[in-house]
Motif scaffolding. Structure first.
Motif, PDB file in Angstrom:
ATOM      1  N   LYS A  94      12.724  24.006  20.892  1.00  0.00           N
ATOM      2  CA  LYS A  94      11.541  23.149  21.028  1.00  0.00           C
ATOM      3  C   LYS A  94      11.900  21.682  20.799  1.00  0.00           C
ATOM      4  N   VAL A  95      12.786  21.411  19.852  1.00  0.00           N
ATOM      5  CA  VAL A  95      13.208  20.031  19.592  1.00  0.00           C
ATOM      6  C   VAL A  95      13.939  19.474  20.811  1.00  0.00           C
ATOM      7  N   LEU A  96      14.805  20.288  21.391  1.00  0.00           N
ATOM      8  CA  LEU A  96      15.533  19.876  22.582  1.00  0.00           C
ATOM      9  C   LEU A  96      14.563  19.624  23.744  1.00  0.00           C
ATOM     10  N   PHE A  97      13.574  20.496  23.885  1.00  0.00           N
ATOM     11  CA  PHE A  97      12.543  20.331  24.908  1.00  0.00           C
ATOM     12  C   PHE A  97      11.838  18.983  24.727  1.00  0.00           C
ATOM     13  N   ASP A  98      11.415  18.703  23.504  1.00  0.00           N
ATOM     14  CA  ASP A  98      10.708  17.449  23.222  1.00  0.00           C
ATOM     15  C   ASP A  98      11.572  16.233  23.532  1.00  0.00           C
ATOM     16  N   LYS A  99      12.849  16.298  23.198  1.00  0.00           N
ATOM     17  CA  LYS A  99      13.760  15.175  23.473  1.00  0.00           C
ATOM     18  C   LYS A  99      13.914  14.959  24.973  1.00  0.00           C
ATOM     19  N   LYS A 100      14.053  16.047  25.708  1.00  0.00           N
ATOM     20  CA  LYS A 100      14.211  15.924  27.153  1.00  0.00           C
ATOM     21  C   LYS A 100      12.938  15.396  27.814  1.00  0.00           C
ATOM     22  N   ILE A 101      11.795  15.874  27.363  1.00  0.00           N
ATOM     23  CA  ILE A 101      10.520  15.385  27.920  1.00  0.00           C
ATOM     24  C   ILE A 101      10.364  13.894  27.638  1.00  0.00           C
ATOM     25  N   ALA A 102      10.705  13.468  26.437  1.00  0.00           N
ATOM     26  CA  ALA A 102      10.643  12.039  26.098  1.00  0.00           C
ATOM     27  C   ALA A 102      11.563  11.243  27.028  1.00  0.00           C
ATOM     28  N   GLN A 103      12.715  11.802  27.311  1.00  0.00           N
ATOM     29  CA  GLN A 103      13.653  11.142  28.211  1.00  0.00           C
ATOM     30  C   GLN A 103      13.078  11.050  29.630  1.00  0.00           C
ATOM     31  N   VAL A 104      12.418  12.102  30.082  1.00  0.00           N
ATOM     32  CA  VAL A 104      11.786  12.091  31.411  1.00  0.00           C
ATOM     33  C   VAL A 104      10.757  10.968  31.490  1.00  0.00           C
ATOM     34  N   PHE A 105       9.910  10.839  30.460  1.00  0.00           N
ATOM     35  CA  PHE A 105       8.880   9.796  30.478  1.00  0.00           C
ATOM     36  C   PHE A 105       9.483   8.398  30.380  1.00  0.00           C
ATOM     37  N   LYS A 106      10.557   8.264  29.645  1.00  0.00           N
ATOM     38  CA  LYS A 106      11.252   6.967  29.553  1.00  0.00           C
ATOM     39  C   LYS A 106      11.816   6.586  30.922  1.00  0.00           C
ATOM     40  N   LEU A 107      12.447   7.529  31.580  1.00  0.00           N
ATOM     41  CA  LEU A 107      13.000   7.269  32.908  1.00  0.00           C
ATOM     42  C   LEU A 107      11.891   6.971  33.923  1.00  0.00           C
ATOM     43  N   LYS A 108      10.762   7.654  33.772  1.00  0.00           N
ATOM     44  CA  LYS A 108       9.622   7.379  34.650  1.00  0.00           C
ATOM     45  C   LYS A 108       9.158   5.946  34.480  1.00  0.00           C
TER      46      LYS A 108
END
Length: 146
Positions: free
Chosen positions: A5-19
């Protein structure tokens, strides 16, 4: 070991940053990695469809919005995304069929939200692509009491 779940949250944050940085291709690549791990999370598919739509890659967005609707048939966001993709691609029959499918799946209260869409389509009826569909649009307004 990192919690999934922590890894999921980090990746999602990265997706939004890239967006936000308008690095859409990189965001979609990471999102696709997440989807492999979470294949039943329709929100991820909706986000991918939205990222493609932001780039005017409507054909690429279609399968993502369709997957959302397989997982959650009453998803208003996915139905709207699919409708707009079809419309942008000039696939008016498909766009109207999606609107019809969605309107059949929701209750009266939500249907009221779609009144403005139909009115907007009717005001844009001078558009040659839409002029053939005036009867269909008027039928929607009548059938769904909008």
């Amino acid at each position: 070991m990192i919690n999934k779940k922590v890894l999921f949250d980090k990746k999602i944050a990265q997706v939004f940053k890239l967006k936000e940085e308008e690095k859409f291709d990189e965001a979609v690549t990471i999102l696709n990695e997440i989807i492999i791990e979470w294949p039943n999370d329709y929100v991820l598919f909706a986000l991918a469809g939205a990222l493609y739509s932001l780039q005017d890659k409507f054909e690429d967005a279609l399968p993502f919005f369709k997957t959302v609707l397989e997982l959650n048939p009453k998803s208003e966001a996915a139905s709207s995304g699919l409708f707009h993709c079809f419309n942008e691609l000039g696939k008016i029959d498909d766009a109207l069929n999606e609107m019809k499918r969605f309107l059949h799946s929701i209750d009266k209260l939500k249907k009221d939200n779609y009144k403005w869409i139909l009115e907007e389509l009717l005001t844009d009826i001078e558009n040659p692509q839409l002029s053939d569909y005036k009867k269909d649009i008027l039928h929607f307004k009548t059938k769904f009491d909008l």
